[in-house]
Design a protein around this motif. Structure first.
Motif, mmCIF file in Angstrom:
data_model
loop_
_atom_site.group_PDB
_atom_site.id
_atom_site.type_symbol
_atom_site.label_atom_id
_atom_site.label_comp_id
_atom_site.label_asym_id
_atom_site.label_seq_id
_atom_site.Cartn_x
_atom_site.Cartn_y
_atom_site.Cartn_z
ATOM 1 N N ARG A 1 0.814 -1.242 -0.040
ATOM 2 C CA ARG A 1 0.036 -0.123 -0.045
ATOM 3 C C ARG A 1 0.841 1.486 0.024
ATOM 4 N N VAL B 1 1.171 4.606 -2.822
ATOM 5 C CA VAL B 1 0.996 5.837 -2.296
ATOM 6 C C VAL B 1 2.366 6.355 -2.949
ATOM 7 N N GLU C 1 2.488 7.082 -6.953
ATOM 8 C CA GLU C 1 1.372 8.047 -7.227
ATOM 9 C C GLU C 1 1.988 9.657 -6.844
#
Length: 193
Positions: free
Chosen positions: A144, A148, A151
């Motif tokens: 995860r 993040v 991006e």
């Protein structure tokens, strides 16, 4: 409070000899992870059978060799890193013993206590590469965080790195002075408005 005492290192796997034992889903996953970081990685995969996807993947990589046979002690000869990637815990334990006896660093899939190193989640944008480790506690959290960061980091970061390398190459003075100057130049990257 427990701490992560891992020392982050980036291996030049095109200069090392890697052994992956296991030709199923786990072996395929590990070989894919290595090749996604370095298509020229030198990997020998030993297994009694191979997933068709692994066979296809091996055909696209110049330095991947598939050896169809049971694992034996001699497979560790000349290897720098090993990954035990079978779904047989007893066999993985045997591979770990042989690696330790051969002084080869080893990762035993899904068995953190038998790992000398982990394959962390990796974020890559051009020449910037960030590895994420949760000390083997939660690969899902690492995944995860990877999403993040992937991006958040701009695609133009490679241009920034190229320009900073040019500046670094032009700087005069000793190491301490160069670091001081580079810190002043890059302060804008972390400056808050």
């Amino acid at each position: 409070m427990e701490e992560n005492n891992l020392f982050p290192v980036f291996f030049k796997v095109n200069r090392l000899q890697l052994l992956v034992v296991g030709g199923g889903n786990i072996g395929h996953e590990k070989v894919s992870a290595i090749l996604s970081n370095c298509l020229d990685a030198n990997i020998t995969v030993v297994a009694t059978w191979f997933l068709p996807e692994l066979v296809t993947l091996a055909k696209t990589a110049p330095n991947v060799t598939l050896v169809q046979k049971p694992f034996s002690c001699g497979d560790m000869l000349g290897k720098d890193l090993a990954i035990a990637a079978t779904n047989d815990k007893e066999l993985n334990g045997f591979i770990w013993e042989k690696a330790k006896g051969s002084r080869v660093l080893i990762n035993v899939a899904d068995t953190p206590e038998l790992c000398d190193f982990y394959l962390g989640s990796v974020v890559q944008k051009g020449n910037l590469k960030i590895a994420i480790s949760t000390n083997g506690k939660s690969p899902t959290v690492a995944k995860r965080l990877k999403e993040v960061l992937q991006e958040a980091i701009p695609g133009s970061i490679n241009e920034v790195l190229d320009k900073l390398q040019t500046i670094r190459d032009r700087l005069k003075g000793d190491f301490t002075e160069k670091v001081k100057q580079l810190n002043q130049i890059t302060e804008v990257l972390v400056k808050r408005d």
